[in-house]
Design an enzyme around this catalytic site. Sequence first.
Site, PDB file in Angstrom:
ATOM      1  N   THR A  99       3.216 -13.061 -41.220  1.00 11.78           N
ATOM      2  CA  THR A  99       3.772 -12.937 -39.713  1.00 11.78           C
ATOM      3  C   THR A  99       5.060 -13.337 -39.881  1.00 11.78           C
ATOM      4  OG1 THR A  99       3.103 -15.117 -39.156  1.00 11.78           O
ATOM      5  CG2 THR A  99       1.337 -13.592 -38.924  1.00 11.78           C
ATOM      6  N   LYS A 100       5.740 -13.858 -40.553  1.00 10.29           N
ATOM      7  CA  LYS A 100       7.217 -14.036 -40.289  1.00 10.29           C
ATOM      8  C   LYS A 100       8.016 -13.846 -41.721  1.00 10.29           C
ATOM      9  CE  LYS A 100       6.920 -17.944 -37.035  1.00 10.29           C
ATOM     10  NZ  LYS A 100       7.057 -19.625 -37.057  1.00 10.29           N
TER      11      LYS A 100
ATOM     12  N   LYS B 295       6.680 -22.513 -52.547  1.00 10.38           N
ATOM     13  CA  LYS B 295       7.553 -22.794 -53.744  1.00 10.38           C
ATOM     14  C   LYS B 295       9.015 -21.969 -53.465  1.00 10.38           C
ATOM     15  CE  LYS B 295       4.786 -23.629 -57.705  1.00 10.38           C
ATOM     16  NZ  LYS B 295       4.311 -23.232 -59.039  1.00 10.38           N
TER      17      LYS B 295
ATOM     18  N   ARG C  48       3.021 -19.586 -45.424  1.00 10.33           N
ATOM     19  CA  ARG C  48       4.315 -20.628 -45.336  1.00 10.33           C
ATOM     20  C   ARG C  48       4.865 -20.709 -46.764  1.00 10.33           C
ATOM     21  NH1 ARG C  48       1.879 -25.661 -41.748  1.00 10.33           N
ATOM     22  NH2 ARG C  48       1.429 -24.241 -39.834  1.00 10.33           N
TER      23      ARG C  48
ATOM     24  N   HIS D 267      -0.684  -1.816 -31.501  1.00 10.17           N
ATOM     25  CA  HIS D 267      -1.075  -1.313 -30.333  1.00 10.17           C
ATOM     26  C   HIS D 267      -0.692  -1.888 -29.218  1.00 10.17           C
ATOM     27  CE1 HIS D 267      -3.455   2.216 -31.715  1.00 10.17           C
ATOM     28  NE2 HIS D 267      -3.922   1.634 -32.673  1.00 10.17           N
TER      29      HIS D 267
END
Length: 220
Positions: A174-175, A192, A189, A122
């Site tokens: 988020t990435k 492994k 993150r 949004h």
Amino acid sequence: MEIVKKIKSTPFLKKIALWMLQPAYRPRPRWWVKTFWNSLVHSKGRHAFISDSARMDVFPYNKFSLGKYATIEDFSCVNNAMGDVVIGSKSRIGIGNTVIGPVTIGENISIAQNVVISGLNHGYEDIRVPPGEQPCSTKEIVIENDCWIAANVVIVAGVKIGRHCVVAAGSVVTKSVPAFSVVAGNPARVIKKYNPDKEKWECVSEMRNIKQKRWDNLAS
């Protein structure tokens, strides 16, 4: 297709079409759309299963397809109002999941419980207008084949998760994630990675320590 383009490009016609497709302030299709129209335009593979308790907010103006032997479990919600939703063969959308397009989910994907995968955001820039009334933006989420998404994961718009990845429980992705990786945390993150030379999974922290030792030896 020309008619669809004409409707989408004409605000008045678009408003009428949306009123015919969904009730005002209720982002779900009318009963006649679900009962009659969707079955003509959407693809459902052989032996694919959708639970009776799943909320299928799918519309005919965007793509929805479910591959063969794929499953959408109880109390899940799938919404293609803002973008296509494609779910590959033998993939499982677990109990209580939310999938909002644009999303492409590959084959042999295992998604556990209470996972949110949303290609929608949004707007919030105009402080005089509530975020829910501002224009939305979309970025496609892609999950490649053979991934496992554990419980309570959130995957945000624009993320690509490579082949044969594992996303640990409770992670917020988020990435984008490279193939053959395990990610965890908020934000997620890589912890492994698979080493094809040694044919085993290695902790990223251990790999960093080894590289640092090699560098220290060279520098000394």
